[in-house]
Design an enzyme around this catalytic site. Structure first.
Site, PDB file in Angstrom:
ATOM      1  N   ASP A  26      -9.792 -29.725   3.786  1.00  0.00           N
ATOM      2  CA  ASP A  26      -8.580 -30.257   4.434  1.00  0.00           C
ATOM      3  C   ASP A  26      -7.329 -29.401   4.245  1.00  0.00           C
ATOM      4  OD1 ASP A  26      -9.953 -32.363   5.417  1.00  0.00           O
ATOM      5  OD2 ASP A  26      -9.249 -33.822   3.939  1.00  0.00           O
ATOM      6  N   HIS A  73      -4.002  -1.295  -6.950  1.00  0.00           N
ATOM      7  CA  HIS A  73      -3.905  -2.609  -6.291  1.00  0.00           C
ATOM      8  C   HIS A  73      -3.938  -3.741  -7.324  1.00  0.00           C
ATOM      9  CE1 HIS A  73      -5.525  -0.708  -2.327  1.00  0.00           C
ATOM     10  NE2 HIS A  73      -4.250  -0.439  -2.525  1.00  0.00           N
ATOM     11  N   ASP A 113       5.632  -3.407  -6.410  1.00  0.00           N
ATOM     12  CA  ASP A 113       5.387  -3.028  -5.017  1.00  0.00           C
ATOM     13  C   ASP A 113       5.371  -4.332  -4.242  1.00  0.00           C
ATOM     14  OD1 ASP A 113       4.447  -2.227  -2.541  1.00  0.00           O
ATOM     15  OD2 ASP A 113       2.851  -0.939  -3.349  1.00  0.00           O
ATOM     16  N   ASP A 158       7.982  -2.635   2.933  1.00  0.00           N
ATOM     17  CA  ASP A 158       7.057  -2.184   1.883  1.00  0.00           C
ATOM     18  C   ASP A 158       7.829  -1.289   0.915  1.00  0.00           C
ATOM     19  OD1 ASP A 158       4.860  -1.399   0.436  1.00  0.00           O
ATOM     20  OD2 ASP A 158       3.865  -0.325   2.064  1.00  0.00           O
ATOM     21  N   HIS A 217      -3.459   8.972  -4.004  1.00  0.00           N
ATOM     22  CA  HIS A 217      -3.318   8.351  -2.676  1.00  0.00           C
ATOM     23  C   HIS A 217      -2.420   9.186  -1.772  1.00  0.00           C
ATOM     24  CE1 HIS A 217       0.727   6.755  -3.604  1.00  0.00           C
ATOM     25  NE2 HIS A 217       0.253   6.338  -4.768  1.00  0.00           N
ATOM     26  N   HIS A 250       2.117   5.728   5.188  1.00  0.00           N
ATOM     27  CA  HIS A 250       1.313   5.114   6.252  1.00  0.00           C
ATOM     28  C   HIS A 250       2.268   4.531   7.274  1.00  0.00           C
ATOM     29  CE1 HIS A 250       2.323   1.245   4.362  1.00  0.00           C
ATOM     30  NE2 HIS A 250       2.032   1.815   3.195  1.00  0.00           N
ATOM     31  N   HIS A 292      -0.065  -1.861   6.763  1.00  0.00           N
ATOM     32  CA  HIS A 292      -0.704  -0.595   7.129  1.00  0.00           C
ATOM     33  C   HIS A 292      -0.863  -0.693   8.637  1.00  0.00           C
ATOM     34  CE1 HIS A 292      -2.500   0.040   2.840  1.00  0.00           C
ATOM     35  NE2 HIS A 292      -1.191   0.081   2.874  1.00  0.00           N
ATOM     36  N   GLU A 311       5.895   7.300  -0.226  1.00  0.00           N
ATOM     37  CA  GLU A 311       5.583   6.633  -1.493  1.00  0.00           C
ATOM     38  C   GLU A 311       4.787   7.483  -2.469  1.00  0.00           C
ATOM     39  OE1 GLU A 311       2.587   3.477  -1.145  1.00  0.00           O
ATOM     40  OE2 GLU A 311       2.783   3.569   1.017  1.00  0.00           O
ATOM     41  N   TYR A 331       0.260   8.546 -11.904  1.00  0.00           N
ATOM     42  CA  TYR A 331      -0.424   7.508 -12.690  1.00  0.00           C
ATOM     43  C   TYR A 331      -1.225   8.203 -13.781  1.00  0.00           C
ATOM     44  CZ  TYR A 331       0.689   5.599  -8.140  1.00  0.00           C
ATOM     45  OH  TYR A 331       1.360   5.277  -6.986  1.00  0.00           O
ATOM     46  N   ARG A 389       5.619   4.709  -9.165  1.00  0.00           N
ATOM     47  CA  ARG A 389       5.632   4.951  -7.717  1.00  0.00           C
ATOM     48  C   ARG A 389       7.024   4.590  -7.217  1.00  0.00           C
ATOM     49  NH1 ARG A 389       1.413   2.547  -6.518  1.00  0.00           N
ATOM     50  NH2 ARG A 389       2.034   0.479  -5.811  1.00  0.00           N
ATOM     51  N   GLU A 406       8.721   3.922  -3.461  1.00  0.00           N
ATOM     52  CA  GLU A 406       8.315   3.775  -2.053  1.00  0.00           C
ATOM     53  C   GLU A 406       9.468   3.254  -1.214  1.00  0.00           C
ATOM     54  OE1 GLU A 406       5.173   0.858  -1.334  1.00  0.00           O
ATOM     55  OE2 GLU A 406       4.774   1.797   0.601  1.00  0.00           O
TER      56      GLU A 406
HETATM   57  N1  GLY Z   1       1.814  -2.151  -0.570  1.00  0.00           N
HETATM   58  C1  GLY Z   1       0.807  -1.433   0.084  1.00  0.00           C
HETATM   59  C2  GLY Z   1       1.117  -0.027   0.176  1.00  0.00           C
HETATM   60  O1  GLY Z   1       2.030   0.435  -0.463  1.00  0.00           O
HETATM   61  O2  GLY Z   1       0.508   0.679   0.918  1.00  0.00           O
HETATM   62 MN    MN Z   2       2.926   1.382   1.324  1.00  0.00          MN
HETATM   63 MN    MN Z   3       3.730  -0.685  -1.118  1.00  0.00          MN
END
Ligand code: GLY
Ligand code: MN
Ligand code: MN
Length: 441
Positions: A36, A240, A257, A268, A347, A351, A358, A388, A392, A409, A411
């Site tokens: 529900d 993540h 983040d 973001d 990474h 993006h 994304h 970003e 690390y 990071r 960003e």
């Molecule tokens: N928060 C997702 C990224 O930075 O791509």
């Molecule tokens: Mn991002």
């Molecule tokens: Mn992010």
């Protein structure tokens, strides 16, 4: 004119350039969470891009023929009892008027109407092969049209991927989208400022997450654009990280983040700052490397540059910094060529950003590949992307002790302009002095 109307007209032009036909886009289904209880409803981005219509059980149909086109909204009918329990439904008539469609019909009539609309049209445009239920539905509609062959009715002979056309459109933001994204960015920046102010040793990651959510919501944002990452100390090395339940200790950094979604558009932002309000020497050393890498990447974000150029610029600064502080040994070209830097920076630097965090849009130029593959996409005004970079350093015996367990990071969200780019998230401080001053005050 509503922006949705302008987009439908633009789509109709593209369809006509390919001989015309019928396009259909469904919104997302409601999804049960448990008995529900449903997940908060979020419409499909492509559907909303063309309609602005927020209710579930709806579809946009666009018929583009010769020089004319017709837009039709299929949506739920009014239903007094359901509206008492669940709230207002526009109903086809009010929805047609409010969202600027030529015609509207009950969602329940869709399977009867589509075979009629598809009769004698040259092509069908839909999210080809993206969903088995939709493919089966299209199969049934086409079967119903073909059943009238002896009456002289022809079924569409071609199908096009609607999403490929919309991806290209969504990649370059219109004025309405840019205004919404600026506001989303401002709200998220204010949330990061609020988080910095609230942070002190002894509180928990989730308490800081609550500050972010409070600021998002009090400014009208409907949802976080993605699961907020609030990661103290070594948790920042989990890209993540989802736990958000650890205690913040004096001497640690806190990586956040988080970005809100406002009226369908994501922001973001990542900031990394000291729990105590003052960076230690080694934290500051790594932080300044990441900040310098971000500066280099932002400088490389301009019209005419290729998508990968900001990343390449950031990697050069990060790799040199890793050598300078003893995380890596060797020459700059050497550690880039061998990818040794990926141990600490694994990474990509950005993006696309838009309705989806994304966002859609090809990272390579359209068209068939050449011998050297497909070239990276050339940036153009109106595109929005994140910048970003990070470092690390997971603890290990071969890593200098002062840097172990530090994750950083930074960003921001960049709108490509005619001459370079505009950072729409600047309201969240990122210089060491500015962060320390804010946390002192
Ligand atoms: N928060 C997702 C990224 O930075 O791509
Ligand atoms: Mn991002
Ligand atoms: Mn992010």
């Amino acid at each position: 004119m509503l922006p949705f109307d302008t987009r439908r007209q633009k789509l109709a032009e593209t369809m006509r350039a390919h001989g015309g036909g019928v396009a259909i886009a469904f919104t997302a289904p409601e999804v049960a969470r448990n008995r529900d209880s449903e997940y908060p409803y979020r419409w499909d981005s492509y559907f909303y891009y063309l309609s602005g219509f927020p209710e579930p059980q709806a579809a946009v149909v666009l018929v583009a023929d010769g020089a004319s086109s017709e837009s039709i909204l299929f949506c739920r009918e009014k239903h007094e009892e359901r509206e008492i329990w669940d709230g207002l439904r526009f109903g086809p008539e009010a929805a047609r008027e409010r969202f600027g469609f030529d015609r509207s019909l009950p969602f329940a009539s869709l399977d009867d109407e589509l075979p009629k609309l598809l009769a004698d049209r040259p092509a069908l445009w839909y999210a080809l092969g993206s969903d088995e239920t939709l493919d089966a539905r299209v199969h049934r509609w086409l079967g119903a049209v073909r059943a009238q062959a002896r009456a002289g009715v022809a079924a569409p002979a071609q199908a096009f991927d609607l999403r490929a056309v919309l991806d290209e459109m969504r990649l370059v933001k219109d004025e309405h989208e840019i205004a919404t994204m600026r506001r989303a960015a401002q709200i998220s920046a204010a949330a990061h400022v609020r988080a910095m102010r609230a942070t002190r040793p002894g509180c928990h990651e989730y308490e800081i997450e609550a500050e972010l959510l409070h600021e998002f919501r009090r400014n009208g944002s409907q949802f976080p654009a993605y699961g907020s990452i609030v990661a103290a100390g070594r948790n920042a090395c989990v890209l993540h990280y989802r736990g958000n339940d650890a205690r913040l200790a004096d001497g640690e950094l806190l990586l956040i983040d988080a970005g809100c979604e406002l009226d369908g558009y994501a922001s973001d932002i990542t900031r990394t700052f000291p729990v105590s309000g003052r960076f230690s020497g080694p934290q500051r050393t790594l932080y300044e490397i990441v900040l310098e890498a971000q500066r280099a990447a932002i400088d490389a974000t301009r019209p005419g540059a290729r998508f990968i150029e900001p990343h390449d610029a950031a990697v050069r600064v990060l790799a040199q910094g890793m050598i300078d502080c003893g995380l890596l040994a060797g020459s700059l070209d050497g550690v880039i060529e061998s990818s040794a830097y990926k141990r600490f920076y694994m990474h990509r630097t950005g993006h696309w950003l838009g309705m989806d965090v994304h966002d859609c849009g090809d990272y390579r130029e359209p068209g068939p590949p050449s011998d050297s593959g497909k070239p990276w996409r050339v940036l153009a005004p109106g595109m929005v992307l994140t910048v970003e970079p990070g470092i690390y350093v997971r603890a290990a015996d071969d890593v200098p002790a002062p840097y172990r367990d530090i994750g950083i990071r930074i960003e921001d969200d960049a709108l490509v302009t005619a001459s370079g780019c505009e950072i729409i998230t600047v309201d969240a401080p990122r210089r060491v002095d500015d962060i320390e001053a804010l946390m002192r005050g």
